[in-house]
Design an enzyme around this catalytic site. Structure first.
Site, short mmCIF file in Angstrom:
data_model
loop_
_atom_site.label_atom_id
_atom_site.label_comp_id
_atom_site.label_asym_id
_atom_site.label_seq_id
_atom_site.Cartn_x
_atom_site.Cartn_y
_atom_site.Cartn_z
N HIS A 140 3.44 -3.34 -6.88
CA HIS A 140 4.49 -3.94 -6.11
C HIS A 140 5.73 -4.93 -6.53
CE1 HIS A 140 3.18 -5.73 -2.24
NE2 HIS A 140 4.02 -6.32 -2.76
N ASP A 170 -1.98 0.10 -4.55
CA ASP A 170 -0.87 -1.30 -4.67
C ASP A 170 -1.73 -2.62 -5.13
OD1 ASP A 170 1.13 -2.63 -4.90
OD2 ASP A 170 0.45 -4.20 -2.77
N GLY A 260 6.70 -13.42 -0.44
CA GLY A 260 6.12 -14.39 -2.11
C GLY A 260 5.14 -14.48 -2.16
N SER A 262 2.26 -12.51 -1.46
CA SER A 262 2.07 -11.28 -2.00
C SER A 262 1.72 -11.33 -3.41
CB SER A 262 3.32 -10.24 -2.30
OG SER A 262 3.28 -8.53 -2.17
N GLY A 318 -14.16 16.35 -1.94
CA GLY A 318 -13.59 16.96 -2.01
C GLY A 318 -13.67 18.34 -0.66
#
Length: 519
Positions: A140, A170, A260, A262, A318
């Site tokens: 992001h 992410d 910030g 991040s 699955g």
């Protein structure tokens, strides 16, 4: 003398050629290594370069933060991005989630009006993981970037390019052109203990490099910030494609993390990277005691995938499942208090081929107890298609073991399955929801003959806006009975004047919704 000189010259040239050849070979070998293997080779060659403070006291003991902070800070970089910003389609309504939105978290001002494209700037953090300029950060932070600039603590700046990124995890891998750059040594997130001292390193609130300290508060946290949480697994379901395939198994910490941070580092007191800071939980958008980091053992695998393939290589089990809780125990008469109840098994999938059936309870993965879906999801996410994983499950009260060979996601579908996939995608985009057929027990409970259950309501979608909640059994769409995702898609196509009429039933009785939807 002349012969001796020629001999010495020949020996010198031969030695130089040999050394040069070895260096070329060594370089190629290094390029084929994982990031973790490259780091091990570096420290084997440079035993004095213990920049990670290996001789420091245990993270569980009395910590000395100074050496770890000094060792790690040079390898944590400031990422500045330039992007073309448009007005947000989400609107500015209050009462949002306590989990601050990503653009706020890494310092991007929200856009509320106008609609005209303009240049905007944002910033976040990143962690160097190799001498030659590979950097891990959050997806992001860079997903909308037109230009990415990386600044080190010594003020050197580089232009970065994106090698790979994935919103489900992410995570993103960047590359700058440089050599001999400082980097942060990988640790082991599996060995992290609750109560252990940790440091968060990054660039919060537009400040320069900042180090904060706290403890590990929890592990395996799911907070729903990568996609609304769903009781179903995203692993390889074919008959009803799932929209949410995000993987969340965060390390929770009370080390101060703000906008910030991040993409920055979460390290132990030995200076080893144990997580990539990704989010905070806060009613105000600033630190309120709860920060979340992606565990480094997952990060390692994703970064190696990006470097080698440019994309994440995911293996799928699955199955679809429910986490076992009191309601599930009562409905299916299960005695187990933890584990995952198998709702369905994909035909010819990894689980089916290994003998797992509908109604089984998955209890362990690689010998580790499954308490929640994140315990299984993170373990499997570290593997690639073709890798094997040992699963322990219960059937008829007896515990059994089997080994699965993970399968790639099925991208080639029959024509009828293509319709189903498109249906699910269209519904999610237009309504902000996903569905699963109502069980016979649910139909009997509400006295209806048809229905699909709302299993996911996405932020910003029409269902959220009009207050449609997860768990609602929708019986009709535009006056037509619905029993499957295909039925809903078919009924949506018959909307008149772009108005969708939805009839459903819940514990509170019959409900009806009429709302506009753009096609």
């Amino acid at each position: 003398m002349k012969k001796i000189g020629i001999s010495l010259l020949t020996a010198f040239v031969g030695g130089a050629v040999a050394i040069g050849g070895y260096k070329v070979f060594e370089s190629k070998q290094m390029n084929n290594m994982s990031f973790e293997e490259q780091q091990k080779v570096f420290y084997a060659k440079n035993p004095g370069a213990s920049s990670t403070g290996a001789d420091l006291v245990s993270s569980a003991g009395n910590p000395d933060f100074t050496q770890a902070a000094a060792a790690v800070s040079p390898g944590v970089v400031h990422i500045k991005v330039t992007m073309t910003a448009k007005s947000s389609g989400r609107g500015g309504g209050g009462g949002g989630s306590p989990f601050d939105m990503f653009e706020e978290f890494f310092g991007m001002p929200q856009q509320r009006g106008g609609g005209q494209p303009r240049q905007a700037e944002a910033s976040g953090s990143g962690v160097l993981i190799s001498q030659d300029g590979y950097i891990v950060t959050n997806n992001h932070v860079v997903e909308d970037a037109d230009k990415i600039e990386v600044q080190l603590t010594d003020k050197r700046t580089f232009q970065a390019k994106v090698i790979g990124r994935d919103p489900d995890f992410d995570l993103a891998l960047l590359k700058v052109s440089g050599t001999g750059l400082p980097f942060v040594r990988f640790g082991n997130s599996d060995n992290v203990q609750i109560g252990e001292w940790v440091l968060a390193v990054g660039y919060p609130l537009s400040l320069q490099s900042t180090v904060t300290a706290g403890i590990v508060s929890a592990k395996g946290r799911q907070i729903g910030i990568l996609g609304e949480q769903n009781q179903r697994s995203p692993y390889g379901q074919r008959n009803e494609p799932m929209v949410n395939t995000a993987i969340e198994s965060f390390i929770q910490t009370d080390a101060v993390i703000n906008k910030g941070n991040s993409g920055g580092a979460l390290v132990n007191t030995r200076g080893e990277l144990i997580g990539i800071n990704a989010a905070i939980a806060s009613p105000t958008g600033v630190y309120a005691g709860y920060g979340f980091a992606i565990p480094v053992d997952l990060v390692k695998k994703i970064m190696d995938d990006f470097k080698e393939f440019g994309a994440v290589q995911r293996g799928y089990i699955g199955v679809t499942f429910n986490e076992i809780n009191e309601a599930v125990r009562k409905e299916y008469k299960i005695e187990d208090v933890s584990g995952l109840f198998v709702q369905d098994v994909v035909k010819d999938g990894a689980a089916a081929n290994a003998g797992i059936k509908k109604g089984d309870v998955l209890t362990k993965v690689e010998g580790n107890v499954i308490y929640s879906s994140s315990d299984l999801q993170e373990r499997v996410a570290r593997l690639r298609p073709g890798d094997k994983v040992k699963i322990t499950f219960k059937r008829d009260g007896k515990e059994r073991e089997t080994t699965l060979t993970l399968r790639p996601q099925d991208t080639k579908k029959a024509s009828d399955e293509e319709g189903s996939s498109k249906s699910a995608t269209e519904i999610f985009n237009k309504l902000g929801a996903s569905f699963t057929p109502a069980s016979d027990a649910q139909k009997k409970k509400f006295g209806v003959n048809s229905g699909v259950v709302v299993t996911q309501v996405r932020r910003g979608g029409m269902f959220e806006y009009f207050g449609v909640e997860k768990g609602l059994v929708i019986t009709q769409v535009n006056g037509k009975a619905v029993n499957s995702v295909d039925d809903v898609e078919s009924a949506l196509a018959n909307s008149k004047r772009n108005i969708v009429r939805v009839t459903g039933v819940s514990e509170n009785g019959t409900v009806e919704f009429n709302f506009p939807i753009e096609y």
